[in-house]
Design a protein around this motif. Sequence first.
Motif, short mmCIF file in Angstrom:
data_model
loop_
_atom_site.label_atom_id
_atom_site.label_comp_id
_atom_site.label_asym_id
_atom_site.label_seq_id
_atom_site.Cartn_x
_atom_site.Cartn_y
_atom_site.Cartn_z
N LEU A 199 0.54 -1.24 0.12
CA LEU A 199 -0.08 0.06 -0.17
C LEU A 199 1.08 1.20 0.09
O LEU A 199 0.63 2.08 -0.71
CB LEU A 199 -0.82 -0.04 1.22
CG LEU A 199 -1.99 -0.95 1.21
CD1 LEU A 199 -3.06 -1.04 2.57
CD2 LEU A 199 -2.75 -1.24 -0.06
N VAL A 200 1.75 1.29 0.96
CA VAL A 200 2.90 2.46 0.76
C VAL A 200 3.62 2.67 -0.38
O VAL A 200 4.04 3.44 -0.99
CB VAL A 200 3.68 2.75 2.40
CG1 VAL A 200 2.70 2.62 3.35
CG2 VAL A 200 4.74 1.39 2.40
N GLY A 201 4.05 1.34 -1.00
CA GLY A 201 4.75 1.48 -2.29
C GLY A 201 3.82 2.06 -3.34
O GLY A 201 4.45 2.85 -4.17
N ARG A 214 8.11 -3.04 -3.55
CA ARG A 214 8.52 -2.75 -4.94
C ARG A 214 7.27 -3.23 -5.77
O ARG A 214 7.06 -2.59 -6.71
CB ARG A 214 9.28 -3.82 -5.25
CG ARG A 214 11.04 -3.39 -4.78
CD ARG A 214 11.75 -4.76 -5.08
NE ARG A 214 13.23 -4.83 -5.05
CZ ARG A 214 13.87 -4.10 -5.91
NH1 ARG A 214 13.67 -3.88 -7.19
NH2 ARG A 214 15.55 -4.17 -5.71
N ALA A 215 6.33 -3.80 -5.30
CA ALA A 215 5.05 -4.58 -5.87
C ALA A 215 4.24 -3.25 -5.91
O ALA A 215 3.27 -3.20 -7.06
CB ALA A 215 4.51 -5.78 -5.19
N GLY A 216 3.86 -2.73 -5.03
CA GLY A 216 3.03 -1.61 -4.78
C GLY A 216 3.46 -0.40 -5.80
O GLY A 216 2.79 0.21 -6.58
N VAL A 217 4.98 -0.16 -5.65
CA VAL A 217 5.40 0.80 -6.65
C VAL A 217 5.09 0.57 -8.12
O VAL A 217 4.76 1.20 -8.96
CB VAL A 217 7.09 1.17 -6.70
CG1 VAL A 217 7.46 1.96 -7.70
CG2 VAL A 217 7.19 1.68 -5.21
N LYS A 218 5.16 -1.04 -8.24
CA LYS A 218 4.94 -1.44 -9.81
C LYS A 218 3.24 -1.16 -10.37
O LYS A 218 3.08 -0.63 -11.31
CB LYS A 218 5.26 -2.76 -9.84
CG LYS A 218 5.27 -3.45 -11.30
CD LYS A 218 6.44 -2.91 -12.19
CE LYS A 218 6.24 -3.62 -13.43
NZ LYS A 218 7.37 -3.12 -14.08
N VAL A 264 3.35 8.71 4.92
CA VAL A 264 2.81 7.69 5.61
C VAL A 264 3.75 6.81 6.11
O VAL A 264 4.75 6.85 6.01
CB VAL A 264 1.79 6.99 4.39
CG1 VAL A 264 2.55 6.24 3.47
CG2 VAL A 264 0.72 5.91 4.97
N SER A 265 3.21 6.00 7.18
CA SER A 265 3.82 4.74 7.98
C SER A 265 3.22 3.49 7.90
O SER A 265 2.09 3.54 7.79
CB SER A 265 4.36 5.23 9.42
OG SER A 265 4.90 6.46 9.44
#
Length: 369
Positions: free
Chosen positions: A168-170, A201-205, A285-286
């Motif tokens: 989520l944060v990614g 990494r997956a969230g950024v993707k 965010v944290s």
Amino acid sequence: MKISKIMSVISVLSLSLALASCGADKAKDKEESKATTETSQEAKGDEKSETPKGDTVKITMVTDEGGVNDKSFNQSAFEGLSSYKEEGKINFDYIESHKDSDYQPNLESALDSEPNLILTVGYALYNQTSEAAEQNPDQKYAIIDNANIKEQKNLLGITFADHQNSFLVGYIAGMKTEANHVGFVGGQKSDVIDRFEYGFRAGVKEAAREKKTDIKVDVQYANSFSDQAAGKNIANQMYQSGADVVMHAAGGVGIGVIEAAKENNKWVIGVDRDQSNEAPDNMLVSTIKGVGDAVKLVADGLAKGEFEGGTTKQFTLADGKAVDIAYAPNDLVAKEVKDKVEELRKQIIDGKIQVPQNEKEFTSMGYDK
């Protein structure tokens, strides 16, 4: 002569009565002693299997090298137990570790206070905790961030699905970056930190696919959970090379990462607890790892005479507070992004989105494409 004979008879009768009384008292004492022993043995037997109900639970916590002021998960555990102590629900003390070689002697020292539970915080203590549990089968142990691999009956493993909230944060990082360049700073390479890295990494993707652009992800490890200078140096290099958002999963090292964000006037993502107070103008965010909530649940169970030894308890996004995110109160994250995050959260909980925990899963799930 007659008086003398009478007195002799009286003396014999008195002696007989005295001996009989003494014998009765001894028999009574013996019976009472037997009853006391049986009660004591029953209580002792109960004590081995569970914490006596009604007694105040005693917990001794042993930290990893980050210590109780790491502004991360050691501190979260400390704060959770401290609040319970203030409420009178537990007796609590702690022992700080400052290096790996402290773990074994600290675990030995923890036995001195005769606690109901010895809690170790951090996967780095697993080997020493497992060994201590084996050597002290009547002592209960729990470890944060590691499974009970050997299924030891007097050990409870407590883990968190850190890859889920890291996803989520990614996504937030990927949507927020203006340079399409973000970073991740890890403490020490491990299965636990892999979950943070590859979830991120997956969230950024996911964000990159939505934006239909590539987003570069820099990754570097500090090989420490306490070296703040290393964290600051790594983050400085990332910011100066073009990254405008950096996440850390590095315990006390992260304090240095946050300082670098403030000095470079860039964005940062906190970990394990709400770290927005550390950088009110820079924190997006944290991720939240509810270690304090988890240890409270363990304490509640002990107070009821319950202990899930021999098992591993994993907390996920579906559990709410134990695995979650906390936005900084600065409106740096747009409402439409927050709304999408809630959609992604539901899809993860429902199993519609699979989040990788390591490089192998990252590749097999197609996030590398």
